[in-house]
Design an enzyme around this catalytic site. Structure first.
Site, PDB file in Angstrom:
ATOM      1  CG  HIS A 172       1.404   4.839  -8.490  1.00 58.22           C
ATOM      2  ND1 HIS A 172       1.279   5.451  -7.250  1.00 58.22           N
ATOM      3  CD2 HIS A 172       0.832   5.703  -9.378  1.00 58.22           C
ATOM      4  CE1 HIS A 172       0.636   6.607  -7.388  1.00 58.22           C
ATOM      5  NE2 HIS A 172       0.368   6.795  -8.669  1.00 58.22           N
ATOM      6  CD  GLN A 226       0.375   9.060 -13.398  1.00 54.01           C
ATOM      7  OE1 GLN A 226      -0.510   9.300 -14.213  1.00 54.01           O
ATOM      8  NE2 GLN A 226       0.676   9.897 -12.422  1.00 54.01           N
ATOM      9  CG  HIS A 242      -1.746   1.247   1.375  1.00 52.47           C
ATOM     10  ND1 HIS A 242      -2.613   1.696   0.392  1.00 52.47           N
ATOM     11  CD2 HIS A 242      -1.810   2.156   2.388  1.00 52.47           C
ATOM     12  CE1 HIS A 242      -3.185   2.815   0.804  1.00 52.47           C
ATOM     13  NE2 HIS A 242      -2.715   3.121   1.998  1.00 52.47           N
ATOM     14  CG  ASN A 252       4.154  12.881 -10.167  1.00 46.60           C
ATOM     15  OD1 ASN A 252       5.133  13.388 -10.684  1.00 46.60           O
ATOM     16  ND2 ASN A 252       2.955  12.891 -10.749  1.00 46.60           N
ATOM     17  CG  HIS A 311      -0.086   1.165  -4.482  1.00 52.00           C
ATOM     18  ND1 HIS A 311      -0.812   0.138  -3.942  1.00 52.00           N
ATOM     19  CD2 HIS A 311       0.829   0.590  -5.288  1.00 52.00           C
ATOM     20  CE1 HIS A 311      -0.370  -1.008  -4.417  1.00 52.00           C
ATOM     21  NE2 HIS A 311       0.629  -0.758  -5.242  1.00 52.00           N
TER      22      HIS A 311
END
Length: 383
Positions: free
Chosen positions: A206, A208, A153, A193, A204
């Protein structure tokens, strides 16, 4: 129920690619770590989803020539949900998230993208015109994808293991190649970011990937600088920096340094020694070294203060069709943090006029970052 099987592909470093589809037709790709403990079968996405929103539109700023995307569906994105409502975690009986099965690394199409889902066989002339036009609009074709570094998470790229970082690098390379081949795509941009100060809406771990229908303004500026300074401009800059006082980390294939004219309190460039236009063109050796070296850089950035450092990790790649022999892949990592309890905000001069004032000398920033990097363990010793 398992997902409809699609061809499995074995990538570099033992990474296995398993493509499938979400309930509304969006592409989802699992990238399995080498030696993963996950089963090859993956659960299908059985959610009842609404149709995807229509592709956004763009309007051209007649003064600058820039294209501005109006993706109004993004106004209603989820803001910092708890672990029980994390849309990037594997689905559970109580959390109908975006990823239906357990995973190592997962990549999927954004449900409310700035670009796409529509693609184009070729772009209309208005995007290619040299002179901006008043009232000019276009469809915001392209693709936006989410790259989940981990099923956990919380975290970031820098909290991953060397093996997991290597899997993500393989995913970046694979998606760069696939997106570059799509109709109407002119440039592919992977980025992360990190931190609420940057505007992150999900904790979380991650990143893009944006696939644009045009060459971005920053890259157009770079191409003009190369045209004026010579095709070997980026190579000469790197060669000069590799022996200078702003170097913070170096390897056999990569060097990281604080930029000579850094705008931000922290602004680090990471470049391959060989000319490489994008992730897809990296050799296995370059990818292998990048995984622990990039982790060490990010962990050094976090070691600067007692709390995690907000940043934007922007991987600049050459455009799909132009400048590939002169524009080199590079990371530009920037942070607005200028002290433990202070951030740099873009006020009048920077925001309105693009005329920057920096508070920290790049050489001083490099010295602090070198010390921070030296204080963190080698990621290769903690796999």
């Amino acid at each position: 129920m398992t997902a409809h099987p699609r061809p499995v592909e074995r990538l570099g470093a033992g990474v296995v690619k398993r493509p499938t589809r979400l309930a509304d037709g969006r592409e989802l790709i699992y990238y399995d770590d080498p030696g993963t403990l996950l089963p090859p079968e993956r659960a299908a996405d059985t959610r009842a989803l609404d149709s995807r929103p229509p592709t956004a539109t763009m309007r051209q700023d007649v003064f600058s020539g820039d294209w501005i995307t109006f993706a109004t569906g993004r106004q209603h994105r989820v803001m910092m949900p708890g672990a029980d409502a994390d849309p990037l975690a594997p689905q559970t009986s109580t959390n109908p998230s975006e990823v239906p099965a357990a995973y190592d690394v997962a990549v999927f199409e954004n449900r409310t993208p700035a670009f796409g889902p529509a693609l184009a066989e070729h772009l209309p002339d208005p995007l290619a015109d040299a002179a901006p036009g008043w009232g000019r609009t276009a469809t915001s074709v392209g693709r936006c994808e989410v790259v989940c570094f981990s099923p956990e998470h919380t975290g970031s790229f820098g909290t991953q293991s060397v093996a997991r970082a290597r899997t993500v690098i393989e995913a970046w390379a694979d998606r760069t190649a696939a997106l570059s081949a799509m109709d109407g795509i002119e440039q592919v941009f992977p980025f992360e970011n990190r931190g609420e100060a940057i505007g992150v809406t999900l904790p979380h771990p991650h990143g893009q990937i944006y696939a644009y229908p045009y060459v971005t303004p920053r890259t157009q500026t770079l191409l003009r600088s190369i045209a004026a300074g010579g095709d070997d401009l980026m190579a000469r800059v790197l060669e000069s920096e590799r022996t200078g006082e702003r170097v913070v980390l170096r390897g056999e294939h990569w060097t990281a340094f604080v930029a000579f004219a850094a705008r931000w309190p922290l602004e680090v460039q990471l470049m391959p020694h060989r000319h490489v236009p994008d992730f897809a063109a990296l050799t296995d050796a370059e990818r292998d070294e990048l995984a622990p070296l990039y982790l060490r850089l990010l962990r050094g950035v976090d070691a600067l203060y007692d709390s995690p450092t907000p940043y934007i990790a922007a991987w600049h790649q050459a455009p799909v069709a132009v400048g590939r022999d002169v524009v080199r892949l590079r990371l530009e990592l920037t942070s607005p943090r200028r002290a433990a309890d202070k951030l740099k905000f873009l006020a009048g001069s920077e925001a309105a006029m693009g005329a920057w004032t920096a508070e920290i000398l790049p050489e001083a920033a490099a010295e602090r970052l070198r010390a921070a990097i030296e204080s963190v363990p080698d990621p290769r010793e903690h796999r």
